[in-house]
Write a protein that holds these residues in place. Structure first.
Motif, PDB file in Angstrom:
ATOM      1  N   HIS A  44      19.199  11.276  69.788  1.00  0.00           N
ATOM      2  CA  HIS A  44      19.807  12.798  70.271  1.00  0.00           C
ATOM      3  C   HIS A  44      20.799  13.386  69.965  1.00  0.00           C
ATOM      4  N   PHE A  45      21.485  12.317  69.043  1.00  0.00           N
ATOM      5  CA  PHE A  45      23.034  13.217  68.377  1.00  0.00           C
ATOM      6  C   PHE A  45      23.463  12.667  67.962  1.00  0.00           C
ATOM      7  N   LEU A  46      24.076  12.783  66.314  1.00  0.00           N
ATOM      8  CA  LEU A  46      24.618  12.325  65.008  1.00  0.00           C
ATOM      9  C   LEU A  46      26.495  12.740  65.564  1.00  0.00           C
ATOM     10  N   ALA A  47      27.352  12.120  64.669  1.00  0.00           N
ATOM     11  CA  ALA A  47      28.810  12.041  65.408  1.00  0.00           C
ATOM     12  C   ALA A  47      29.800  11.298  64.071  1.00  0.00           C
ATOM     13  N   SER A  48      30.407  12.100  63.722  1.00  0.00           N
ATOM     14  CA  SER A  48      31.439  11.348  63.054  1.00  0.00           C
ATOM     15  C   SER A  48      32.393   9.897  64.135  1.00  0.00           C
ATOM     16  N   ASP A  49      32.779   9.474  63.046  1.00  0.00           N
ATOM     17  CA  ASP A  49      33.806   8.280  63.867  1.00  0.00           C
ATOM     18  C   ASP A  49      35.765   8.884  63.748  1.00  0.00           C
ATOM     19  N   THR A  50      36.023  10.029  63.825  1.00  0.00           N
ATOM     20  CA  THR A  50      36.977  10.348  63.970  1.00  0.00           C
ATOM     21  C   THR A  50      37.800  10.020  64.383  1.00  0.00           C
ATOM     22  N   HIS A  51      39.051   9.887  64.114  1.00  0.00           N
ATOM     23  CA  HIS A  51      39.892   9.223  64.341  1.00  0.00           C
ATOM     24  C   HIS A  51      41.595  10.450  63.560  1.00  0.00           C
ATOM     25  N   PRO A  52      42.175  11.218  64.599  1.00  0.00           N
ATOM     26  CA  PRO A  52      42.920  11.507  63.667  1.00  0.00           C
ATOM     27  C   PRO A  52      44.254  10.646  63.275  1.00  0.00           C
ATOM     28  N   GLY A  53      44.873  11.101  62.344  1.00  0.00           N
ATOM     29  CA  GLY A  53      46.153  10.090  61.165  1.00  0.00           C
ATOM     30  C   GLY A  53      45.558   8.564  60.747  1.00  0.00           C
ATOM     31  N   TYR A  54      44.317   9.015  60.672  1.00  0.00           N
ATOM     32  CA  TYR A  54      43.331   7.605  60.014  1.00  0.00           C
ATOM     33  C   TYR A  54      42.857   7.481  58.555  1.00  0.00           C
ATOM     34  N   GLY A  55      42.457   8.750  58.254  1.00  0.00           N
ATOM     35  CA  GLY A  55      41.671   9.316  57.322  1.00  0.00           C
ATOM     36  C   GLY A  55      40.004   8.886  57.947  1.00  0.00           C
ATOM     37  N   ARG A  56      39.552   9.312  59.006  1.00  0.00           N
ATOM     38  CA  ARG A  56      38.385   9.790  58.904  1.00  0.00           C
ATOM     39  C   ARG A  56      37.793  11.093  59.766  1.00  0.00           C
ATOM     40  N   MET A  57      37.205  11.824  58.982  1.00  0.00           N
ATOM     41  CA  MET A  57      37.258  13.566  59.468  1.00  0.00           C
ATOM     42  C   MET A  57      35.925  13.535  60.470  1.00  0.00           C
ATOM     43  N   PRO A  58      35.856  14.646  60.582  1.00  0.00           N
ATOM     44  CA  PRO A  58      34.388  15.178  60.979  1.00  0.00           C
ATOM     45  C   PRO A  58      33.969  15.660  59.339  1.00  0.00           C
ATOM     46  N   PRO A  59      32.580  15.258  59.652  1.00  0.00           N
ATOM     47  CA  PRO A  59      31.868  16.290  58.450  1.00  0.00           C
ATOM     48  C   PRO A  59      32.071  17.225  57.857  1.00  0.00           C
ATOM     49  N   ASP A  60      32.197  17.449  56.360  1.00  0.00           N
ATOM     50  CA  ASP A  60      32.242  18.145  55.828  1.00  0.00           C
ATOM     51  C   ASP A  60      30.849  18.850  55.278  1.00  0.00           C
ATOM     52  N   LYS A  61      31.371  20.027  54.613  1.00  0.00           N
ATOM     53  CA  LYS A  61      29.904  21.243  54.255  1.00  0.00           C
ATOM     54  C   LYS A  61      29.161  20.076  53.315  1.00  0.00           C
ATOM     55  N   ALA A  62      30.189  19.059  52.383  1.00  0.00           N
ATOM     56  CA  ALA A  62      28.903  17.901  51.386  1.00  0.00           C
ATOM     57  C   ALA A  62      28.507  17.107  52.045  1.00  0.00           C
ATOM     58  N   ALA A  63      29.416  16.460  53.162  1.00  0.00           N
ATOM     59  CA  ALA A  63      28.056  15.836  54.321  1.00  0.00           C
ATOM     60  C   ALA A  63      26.651  15.815  54.942  1.00  0.00           C
ATOM     61  N   ILE A  64      27.347  17.421  55.610  1.00  0.00           N
ATOM     62  CA  ILE A  64      26.049  18.665  55.951  1.00  0.00           C
ATOM     63  C   ILE A  64      24.719  18.818  54.477  1.00  0.00           C
ATOM     64  N   ASP A  65      24.999  18.443  54.161  1.00  0.00           N
ATOM     65  CA  ASP A  65      23.805  19.086  52.789  1.00  0.00           C
ATOM     66  C   ASP A  65      23.480  17.643  52.470  1.00  0.00           C
ATOM     67  N   ARG A  66      24.098  16.163  52.623  1.00  0.00           N
ATOM     68  CA  ARG A  66      23.623  15.235  52.651  1.00  0.00           C
ATOM     69  C   ARG A  66      22.465  14.829  53.693  1.00  0.00           C
ATOM     70  N   LEU A  67      23.609  14.784  54.628  1.00  0.00           N
ATOM     71  CA  LEU A  67      22.247  15.094  55.400  1.00  0.00           C
ATOM     72  C   LEU A  67      21.143  15.712  55.643  1.00  0.00           C
ATOM     73  N   TYR A  68      20.955  17.223  55.177  1.00  0.00           N
ATOM     74  CA  TYR A  68      20.237  18.407  55.059  1.00  0.00           C
ATOM     75  C   TYR A  68      18.715  17.238  54.011  1.00  0.00           C
ATOM     76  N   GLU A  69      19.199  16.768  53.049  1.00  0.00           N
ATOM     77  CA  GLU A  69      18.900  15.747  52.588  1.00  0.00           C
ATOM     78  C   GLU A  69      18.443  14.852  52.739  1.00  0.00           C
ATOM     79  N   LEU A  70      18.958  14.093  53.885  1.00  0.00           N
ATOM     80  CA  LEU A  70      18.181  12.739  54.864  1.00  0.00           C
ATOM     81  C   LEU A  70      17.545  12.888  55.197  1.00  0.00           C
TER      82      LEU A  70
END
Length: 132
Positions: A44-70
């Motif tokens: 139902h949903f796609l999400a990131s494994d975001t944890h502030p301070g650990y370097g895991r960030m929400p998807p940026d434009k490049a990640a969203i573009d890759r999702l469009y391709e995939l």
């Protein structure tokens, strides 16, 4: 287990998968399962494994573009925007259906993108660490 997940989704359970799993950043087995579940209409949903301070960030434009391709633009938009908004509004949330263009033949491009993505995360983490 696809059969168990199918039964649970059939009973109304909603699921999300990690975007990093789709990209293969959690390993090939996780990537194949994530794609299998998505193709089967069990997500139902796609999400990131975001944890502030650990370097895991929400998807940026490049990640969203890759999702469009995939998985296609419509599926990406539903996964990241429409379905979460419907859930918050108390509306029925249907599982994602691929735009019919799940692209499994972009591994070389994805590998190059992963390297850049991981470097961006490393740089972000190091910049935060050095500023403290």
């Amino acid at each position: 287990n696809s059969e168990t997940l199918e039964a649970l989704v059939g009973q109304g359970m909603m699921t999300q998968i990690n975007i990093d799993s789709l990209f293969g950043l959690a390993g090939k087995k996780a990537q194949h399962k994530a794609l299998e579940f998505l193709q089967a209409g069990l997500v139902h949903f796609l999400a990131s494994d975001t944890h502030p301070g650990y370097g895991r960030m929400p998807p940026d434009k490049a990640a969203i573009d890759r999702l469009y391709e995939l998985v296609g633009k419509e599926t990406t938009t539903r996964a990241l925007k429409s379905n979460p908004l419907d859930l918050l509004a108390g509306k029925k949330v249907d599982p994602l259906r691929s735009d019919g263009i799940i692209n499994l033949n972009f591994s070389a491009q994805l590998h190059a993108w992963q390297g850049g993505y991981m470097q961006r995360l490393k740089n972000l983490f190091m910049n935060k660490k050095n500023s403290n």
